[in-house]
Design an enzyme around this catalytic site. Structure first.
Site: not given
Ligand code: FAD
Length: 491
Positions: A49, A63, A67, A190, A268, A353, A418, A453
């Site tokens: 990470e 959010s 879902h 990476v 949505k 994703i 807090c 706060c």
């Molecule tokens: C505004 C908003 C509202 C949403 N609401 C919902 C909801 O209510 N319900 C729902 O189901 N989904 C929701 N989603 C979608 C959901 O948040 C995402 O689908 C999910 O968090 C994606 O997770 P992830 O692990 O794929 O990506 P991330 O959480 O982005 O994780 C990717 C990780 O990779 C790391 N990384 C990147 N590049 C490198 C590298 N070169 N080397 C090492 N590490 C690296 C990053 O630091 C990060 O920690 C929402 C998204 C948004 C933006």
């Protein structure tokens, strides 16, 4: 105090720890679920990470909704994984310590012409197999949610929808994975990879390397760059920002269920969300942006959010707003892209994703485990795999009697750091000893700085606890790692 599951998460340069069977790049909710799933087998797994802590990407600002399974057509992989993921949350909550509540979801129609879209969502929900989904009359929807506008003409109810605290979910998954032998490397960005024989050598920006037979690209907004590094498919992840208002837990406008408007073609819509910890979120917007690091919020967007929320819940008041923030969706195509790469060997893409990625994430873990098995990874169940992570006491949830018992053992439980979120010194110390050693890490683990706060009264106290527990100097304490130092010497 308690076990230290992250304390050794950042081994020194060149610490190879031998060869890994699987390396997961990115520790958001996707990477964390994959890691936990793989921790049940006798393979060696590493998480790489780039941030200072886990869940610091898209998984920290969304959010938080589990879902209901009616927003997407079942022809999409994301719809299938959403339904399956939703159903997995109860078992996960029994095993792990994270806030989760099945409060149900409502879609509120404010005009008769919106009822057509609501009916389509209902039919889609039924076809997707959503349990208990209801098409509601005006009377029924107002009975389910009395705070809705009297202009509401009807709507939809999905009782299986819920709320989760996303960062606590990721922390709990990672704690469980590490308890079962997974290694976590933070600050491990990476930047390069080389394939020799059946092994990938994966290089971090700071010179550390690890070797792994299989690599999983769960890098969120940066999955396109990671794919390129491994010689995988070329694609572009676009960023779509969502801005929110956060309302104080004392707001009178807190609904009992998540309230959605009728969705638009790109999103949505803007919702009123009763968070699992008692505050209320209003948002998010959905705007394409070029800069993947632009988490700014703007007055214009916030006006729009407020107006939109107020049409559904008229009692929303600006007086209750405590902060605003933004999250960024990683947009690829309509669907998730979860496949073995056709170009890079032993490399799995977990990209694009976007929503419902949080809901689907437990099923993504299962799906990727099956893909890896199909690709030849030998998965033998680990004898003695322990799925449980203990529930830790939280001061704000304890009865005075139970709190007194803890204070008798350790006085730090009686020192409230807090005041808004009622978090004691003991809980801050616990977070730091578990490895959450930035201000944001402490905030996401304990909720200290998240209340009315916004850290105005407790930030300096938390900095002092981090310094005392870690030996860091005041210049080294950061908000979220890297150069985000809070205190600089005056010149
Ligand atoms: C505004 C908003 C509202 C949403 N609401 C919902 C909801 O209510 N319900 C729902 O189901 N989904 C929701 N989603 C979608 C959901 O948040 C995402 O689908 C999910 O968090 C994606 O997770 P992830 O692990 O794929 O990506 P991330 O959480 O982005 O994780 C990717 C990780 O990779 C790391 N990384 C990147 N590049 C490198 C590298 N070169 N080397 C090492 N590490 C690296 C990053 O630091 C990060 O920690 C929402 C998204 C948004 C933006």
């Amino acid at each position: 105090m308690s076990i230290s599951y992250l304390a050794n998460h950042n081994p020194g340069p060149k610490d190879l720890n031998g060869d890994y069977d699987a390396a997961i790049i990115g520790c958001g909710v996707s990477g964390a679920n994959i890691a936990r799933r793989l921790s049940a087998y006798t393979i060696k797994t590493a998480i790489l990470e780039k941030a200072a802590d886990v869940s610091f990407g898209t998984s920290k600002a969304n959010s938080g909704i589990v879902h209901g399974g009616f927003h997407h057509n079942k022809k999409y992989l994301k719809a299938k994984l959403e339904i399956q993921g939703n159903l997995m949350f109860d078992q996960l909550r029994r095993e792990l310590d994270f806030p989760f509540k099945r409060c149900g979801i409502i879609v509120a129609a404010l005009h008769e012409d919106e009822m057509k879209s609501v009916e389509q969502l209902y039919v889609q929900g039924v076809e997707n197999g959503v349990i208990g989904i209801e098409l509601c009359s005006r009377e029924r929807i107002l009975e389910l949610e009395p705070k809705l506008s009297q202009d509401t003409v009807g709507g939809l109810y999905a009782p299986g929808g819920g709320m989760v605290e996303p960062y606590r979910f990721v922390f709990a998954l990672v704690e469980s994975a590490m308890k079962n032998g997974v290694h976590l490397y933070t600050d491990f960005k990476v930047t390069a990879a080389r394939r020799e024989g059946d092994l990938w050598t994966v290089h971090a920006e700071d010179g550390r390397t690890i070797k792994a037979r299989y690599v999983i690209n769960a890098a969120g907004l940066y999955a396109d760059e990671v794919s390129k590094i491994f010689g995988g498919e070329e694609f572009t992840i676009k960023a779509r920002k969502g801005e929110y208002f956060l309302m104080d837990r004392l707001t009178k406008a807190c609904p009992g269920r998540v309230v959605f408007p009728v969705p638009t073609a790109v999103s949505k819509g803007m919702l009123v969300i009763p968070t699992v910890e008692g505050t209320v979120l209003v948002g998010p917007t959905a705007d394409a942006i070029d800069d993947k690091t632009d988490y700014s919020t703007t007055a214009d967007q916030l006006e729009q959010i407020f107006d939109s929320g107020k049409t559904m819940i008229p009692s929303l008041s600006r007086n209750d707003v405590i902060t605003s923030f933004a999250g960024i969706r990683p947009i690829l195509e309509e669907d998730f892209y979860i496949e073995p790469s056709k170009k890079a060997p032993a490399f799995v893409q977990v990209a694009g994703i976007q929503s419902p990625g949080l809901t689907a994430s437990p099923a993504v873990g299962e799906y990727v485990k099956d893909l890896l098995k199909g690709m030849g990874l030998n998965l033998t169940e680990k004898p003695g795999w322990d799925p449980f992570v203990e529930d830790r006491p939280k001061t704000r949830e304890l009865s005075p009697y139970d709190l007194d018992k803890l204070i008798a053992k350790e006085s730090a439980w009686g020192n409230i750091v807090c005041r808004c979120e009622h978090v004691s010194e003991a809980e801050i110390v616990q977070a730091v000893r578990l490895g959450h050693q930035t201000l944001d890490g402490v905030k996401y683990f304990t909720r200290a700085q998240m209340g009315r706060c916004q850290g105005g009264f407790c930030t300096y106290k938390i900095i002092k606890i981090i310094m005392r527990e870690t030996g860091l100097s005041w210049k080294e304490v950061t908000k979220h790692g890297g150069a985000s130092r809070l205190l600089e010497a005056q010149l």
